[in-house]
Design an enzyme around this catalytic site. Structure first.
Site, mmCIF file in Angstrom:
data_model
loop_
_atom_site.group_PDB
_atom_site.id
_atom_site.type_symbol
_atom_site.label_atom_id
_atom_site.label_comp_id
_atom_site.label_asym_id
_atom_site.label_seq_id
_atom_site.Cartn_x
_atom_site.Cartn_y
_atom_site.Cartn_z
ATOM 1 N N THR A 77 -5.748 6.097 -8.372
ATOM 2 C CA THR A 77 -5.138 5.064 -7.773
ATOM 3 C C THR A 77 -4.856 5.288 -6.132
ATOM 4 N N THR A 116 -6.925 -4.641 -8.255
ATOM 5 C CA THR A 116 -6.024 -4.501 -7.052
ATOM 6 C C THR A 116 -6.555 -5.495 -6.108
ATOM 7 N N ASP A 117 -5.730 -6.054 -5.160
ATOM 8 C CA ASP A 117 -5.936 -6.877 -4.003
ATOM 9 C C ASP A 117 -6.808 -6.013 -3.246
ATOM 10 N N GLU A 118 -7.140 -4.804 -3.299
ATOM 11 C CA GLU A 118 -7.952 -4.083 -2.272
ATOM 12 C C GLU A 118 -9.393 -4.425 -2.560
ATOM 13 N N TYR A 142 -11.911 4.393 -3.392
ATOM 14 C CA TYR A 142 -10.879 3.664 -4.438
ATOM 15 C C TYR A 142 -11.344 2.212 -4.853
ATOM 16 N N LYS A 146 -12.354 0.157 -8.335
ATOM 17 C CA LYS A 146 -11.984 -0.523 -8.845
ATOM 18 C C LYS A 146 -12.641 -1.862 -8.825
ATOM 19 N N PRO A 197 4.612 10.231 8.432
ATOM 20 C CA PRO A 197 3.257 10.425 9.058
ATOM 21 C C PRO A 197 2.735 8.876 9.102
ATOM 22 N N VAL A 198 2.942 8.274 10.199
ATOM 23 C CA VAL A 198 2.395 7.098 10.197
ATOM 24 C C VAL A 198 0.740 6.923 10.702
ATOM 25 N N TYR A 199 -0.073 6.105 10.080
ATOM 26 C CA TYR A 199 -1.441 6.199 10.250
ATOM 27 C C TYR A 199 -1.791 5.256 11.335
ATOM 28 N N ARG A 206 0.745 -4.999 4.543
ATOM 29 C CA ARG A 206 0.719 -4.974 3.078
ATOM 30 C C ARG A 206 1.518 -6.012 2.542
ATOM 31 N N GLY A 266 -11.679 4.051 7.408
ATOM 32 C CA GLY A 266 -12.072 2.916 6.735
ATOM 33 C C GLY A 266 -10.706 2.016 6.566
HETATM 34 P P1 NAD Z 1 -0.431 5.823 -11.346
HETATM 35 O O1 NAD Z 1 -1.425 6.664 -10.469
HETATM 36 O O2 NAD Z 1 0.987 6.103 -11.052
HETATM 37 O O3 NAD Z 1 -0.744 6.105 -12.979
HETATM 38 C C1 NAD Z 1 -2.045 6.319 -13.195
HETATM 39 C C2 NAD Z 1 -2.165 6.830 -14.767
HETATM 40 O O4 NAD Z 1 -3.204 6.543 -15.406
HETATM 41 C C3 NAD Z 1 -1.563 7.983 -14.949
HETATM 42 O O5 NAD Z 1 -0.487 8.079 -15.931
HETATM 43 C C4 NAD Z 1 -2.616 8.855 -15.198
HETATM 44 O O6 NAD Z 1 -2.348 10.016 -16.057
HETATM 45 C C5 NAD Z 1 -3.330 7.936 -16.023
HETATM 46 N N1 NAD Z 1 -4.857 8.100 -15.997
HETATM 47 C C6 NAD Z 1 -5.797 8.660 -15.000
HETATM 48 N N2 NAD Z 1 -6.852 8.720 -15.478
HETATM 49 C C7 NAD Z 1 -7.117 8.558 -16.781
HETATM 50 C C8 NAD Z 1 -7.927 8.709 -17.695
HETATM 51 N N3 NAD Z 1 -9.120 9.057 -17.327
HETATM 52 N N4 NAD Z 1 -7.589 8.346 -19.077
HETATM 53 C C9 NAD Z 1 -6.256 8.057 -19.145
HETATM 54 N N5 NAD Z 1 -5.424 7.920 -18.388
HETATM 55 C C10 NAD Z 1 -5.378 8.327 -17.120
HETATM 56 O O7 NAD Z 1 -1.134 4.153 -10.974
HETATM 57 P P2 NAD Z 1 -0.220 3.155 -10.792
HETATM 58 O O8 NAD Z 1 0.136 3.022 -9.212
HETATM 59 O O9 NAD Z 1 0.765 2.768 -11.884
HETATM 60 O O10 NAD Z 1 -1.377 1.928 -10.926
HETATM 61 C C11 NAD Z 1 -1.401 1.457 -12.256
HETATM 62 C C12 NAD Z 1 -2.769 0.618 -12.154
HETATM 63 O O11 NAD Z 1 -2.322 -0.640 -11.233
HETATM 64 C C13 NAD Z 1 -3.978 1.256 -11.740
HETATM 65 O O12 NAD Z 1 -5.353 0.517 -12.219
HETATM 66 C C14 NAD Z 1 -4.088 0.545 -9.988
HETATM 67 O O13 NAD Z 1 -5.604 0.520 -9.765
HETATM 68 C C15 NAD Z 1 -3.519 -0.676 -10.280
HETATM 69 N N6 NAD Z 1 -2.679 -1.204 -9.174
HETATM 70 C C16 NAD Z 1 -1.823 -0.407 -8.668
HETATM 71 C C17 NAD Z 1 -1.055 -0.927 -7.392
HETATM 72 C C18 NAD Z 1 0.081 -0.035 -6.545
HETATM 73 O O14 NAD Z 1 0.386 -0.607 -5.668
HETATM 74 N N7 NAD Z 1 0.564 1.204 -7.376
HETATM 75 C C19 NAD Z 1 -1.382 -2.214 -6.942
HETATM 76 C C20 NAD Z 1 -2.179 -2.712 -7.625
HETATM 77 C C21 NAD Z 1 -2.906 -2.614 -8.402
HETATM 78 O O1 DAU Z 2 -2.770 -2.960 -2.521
HETATM 79 C C1 DAU Z 2 -2.850 -2.439 -3.843
HETATM 80 C C2 DAU Z 2 -3.127 -0.846 -3.652
HETATM 81 O O2 DAU Z 2 -1.946 -0.492 -2.827
HETATM 82 C C3 DAU Z 2 -3.415 -0.442 -4.826
HETATM 83 O O3 DAU Z 2 -4.355 -0.693 -5.677
HETATM 84 C C4 DAU Z 2 -3.442 1.225 -4.700
HETATM 85 O O4 DAU Z 2 -3.355 1.903 -6.000
HETATM 86 C C5 DAU Z 2 -1.999 1.695 -3.847
HETATM 87 O O5 DAU Z 2 -2.231 2.953 -3.747
HETATM 88 C C6 DAU Z 2 -1.998 0.844 -2.709
HETATM 89 O O6 DAU Z 2 -2.915 1.317 -1.692
HETATM 90 P P1 DAU Z 2 -2.644 1.455 -0.165
HETATM 91 O O7 DAU Z 2 -3.745 2.230 0.360
HETATM 92 O O8 DAU Z 2 -2.267 -0.076 0.573
HETATM 93 O O9 DAU Z 2 -1.151 1.986 -0.174
HETATM 94 P P2 DAU Z 2 -0.523 3.379 0.281
HETATM 95 O O10 DAU Z 2 0.965 3.713 -0.107
HETATM 96 O O11 DAU Z 2 -1.486 4.561 0.322
HETATM 97 O O12 DAU Z 2 -0.467 3.031 1.906
HETATM 98 C C7 DAU Z 2 0.270 1.797 2.266
HETATM 99 C C8 DAU Z 2 0.187 1.603 3.753
HETATM 100 O O13 DAU Z 2 0.674 2.675 4.422
HETATM 101 C C9 DAU Z 2 -1.331 1.730 4.418
HETATM 102 O O14 DAU Z 2 -1.552 0.876 5.573
HETATM 103 C C10 DAU Z 2 -1.444 3.146 4.596
HETATM 104 C C11 DAU Z 2 -0.062 3.604 5.277
HETATM 105 N N1 DAU Z 2 0.177 4.855 5.161
HETATM 106 C C12 DAU Z 2 0.237 5.423 3.948
HETATM 107 C C13 DAU Z 2 0.324 6.907 3.916
HETATM 108 C C14 DAU Z 2 0.494 7.450 2.491
HETATM 109 C C15 DAU Z 2 0.740 5.623 6.148
HETATM 110 O O15 DAU Z 2 0.826 5.036 7.431
HETATM 111 N N2 DAU Z 2 0.865 7.153 6.001
HETATM 112 C C16 DAU Z 2 0.781 7.569 4.815
HETATM 113 O O16 DAU Z 2 1.117 8.881 4.687
#
Ligand code: NAD
Ligand code: DAU
Length: 329
Positions: A77, A116-118, A142, A146, A197-199, A206, A266
């Site tokens: 993820t 995901t909305d990504e 990623y 998805k 660490p702000v990118y 978001r 990217g």
């Molecule tokens: P996470 O990374 O916290 O958890 C992922 C889980 O999947 C873990 O428990 C891991 O062990 C398990 N896993 C990974 N590979 C596996 C495999 N091959 N077989 C079985 N289990 C496996 O993820 P999350 O943030 O809870 O996200 C859950 C879902 O929601 C994902 O599909 C992600 O793309 C989607 N999503 C996440 C966000 C977000 O902001 N976190 C937003 C939108 C959608």
């Molecule tokens: O939009 C849904 C998605 O949100 C999910 O599908 C993904 O699983 C989840 O990881 C998340 O993706 P993002 O790339 O948006 O999330 P992330 O937390 O990595 O980053 C959020 C924002 O913060 C993004 O603009 C990048 C920035 N960032 C992130 C990290 C980790 C930083 O500036 N510094 C950092 O160290």
């Protein structure tokens, strides 16, 4: 209902498993326990646990025996990890989804695929939030993986008549999120006096969606969604730097911790989705990011160091150094 929750030991999956178990549903969890999976997330949750890979048909068949539906949270993820190494993302997010679809086809189960909305990629500033018919324009390995999983879902619906659908959730926040993602990383670093660490310029935007609102939306899609459809799940749009400032206020950390570092390659500037389609099925979010949601999340991390401190060692440190050591100098 007997429900298979794949990836149920992760962040969102464990919240989903908890809410269904509390309601008396029979919850079966299949999880590979990657670095992101944590059995502690399921503490106190009545469930049956299977340790296994969604890309393994036998493991899926064993776990799914007797189930009425599958909700697939299992995925790699984290965008930054997908840039360091994309292969795992294809194996789980594409191949794993296809294996689950094969099982759903033969066992005639409903499958909700959590996406995901990504998948829409960058939404230009000022452009309206996109609806589900917008083209998929993925930016990272990623989001491409998805989208690949989603396309398998739509193909299985069309070709084999599988009862499957897709949700596309925004950036999710709340308790028990692995501290590699922006919010838990910055909150826990702020507590430890480490750099934030702000990118790039930090002006990326978001939408922030509370994990309970995300689970609510997935449950509505499971019960009322139509096969072959996708459902957006929106959050509240904020600029990253505004979120960072609020984290500093809530944690009491020094603004000197903020470092603007080399940007993510990217990097999408903005996500924005329109969730009218899901709202028409009855979904409406109960949490506000500014009025309580972020603050309660910060307080959870303050009160639950024993959950995140052990994570921030071992594998996590190796990842952290690969991702940030050169950036932070
Ligand atoms: P996470 O990374 O916290 O958890 C992922 C889980 O999947 C873990 O428990 C891991 O062990 C398990 N896993 C990974 N590979 C596996 C495999 N091959 N077989 C079985 N289990 C496996 O993820 P999350 O943030 O809870 O996200 C859950 C879902 O929601 C994902 O599909 C992600 O793309 C989607 N999503 C996440 C966000 C977000 O902001 N976190 C937003 C939108 C959608
Ligand atoms: O939009 C849904 C998605 O949100 C999910 O599908 C993904 O699983 C989840 O990881 C998340 O993706 P993002 O790339 O948006 O999330 P992330 O937390 O990595 O980053 C959020 C924002 O913060 C993004 O603009 C990048 C920035 N960032 C992130 C990290 C980790 C930083 O500036 N510094 C950092 O160290």
């Amino acid at each position: 209902m007997r429900l298979l929750v794949t990836g149920g030991a992760g962040f969102i999956g464990s919240h989903f498993a908890r809410r269904l178990a509390e309601r008396g549903e029979h919850v079966v969890v299949l999880d590979k326990l990657t670095y992101a999976g944590n059995r502690a997330n399921l503490e106190g949750v009545e469930h049956e646990f299977h340790h296994g890979d969604i890309a393994d048909p036998d493991a899926v068949a064993r776990a799914a025996r007797g189930c009425d539906a599958i909700v697939n949270f299992a995925a790699e993820t984290h965008v930054d990890r997908s840039i360091l190494g994309p292969a795992e993302f294809i194996l789980t997010d594409v191949l794993g989804t296809q294996v689950l679809l094969d099982h759903a086809r033969h066992a005639q189960l409903r499958l909700v695929h959590v996406s995901t909305d990504e998948v829409y990629g960058d939404i230009p500033l000022g452009a309206p939030a996109c609806t589900e018919d917008a083209p998929l324009r993925t930016s990272s390995p990623y989001s491409a993986s998805k989208a690949g999983g989603e396309l398998q879902v739509f193909a299985y619906v069309r070709t084999f008549g599988v009862d499957a659908l897709v949700t596309r959730g925004a950036n999710t926040y709340g308790p028990r999120q692995y501290p590699e993602k922006f919010l838990p990383l910055f909150i826990t670093n702020a507590f430890d006096g480490r750099h934030l660490p702000v990118y790039g310029d930090g002006k990326q935007r978001r939408e922030w969606l509370h994990v309970e609102d995300h689970c609510d939306a997935i449950e509505i899609a499971l019960r009322c969604g139509a096969a072959g459809e996708a459902y957006n799940i929106s959050g509240q749009e904020r600029e990253n730097m505004d979120v960072v400032k609020r984290i500093l206020e809530l944690t009491g950390a020094s603004p000197d911790l903020v470092r603007h570092v080399e940007d993510r390659p990217g990097h999408d500037r903005r996500y924005a989705v329109d969730s009218s389609k899901l709202r028409a099925l009855g979904w409406s979010p109960a949490h506000s990011f500014d009025a309580g949601g972020l603050e309660e999340t910060v307080e959870w991390y303050r009160a639950n160091r024993e959950w995140w401190e052990p994570i921030k060692s071992g594998e996590y440190r190796r990842y952290y150094d690969a991702q940030y050591a050169a950036r932070l100098g």
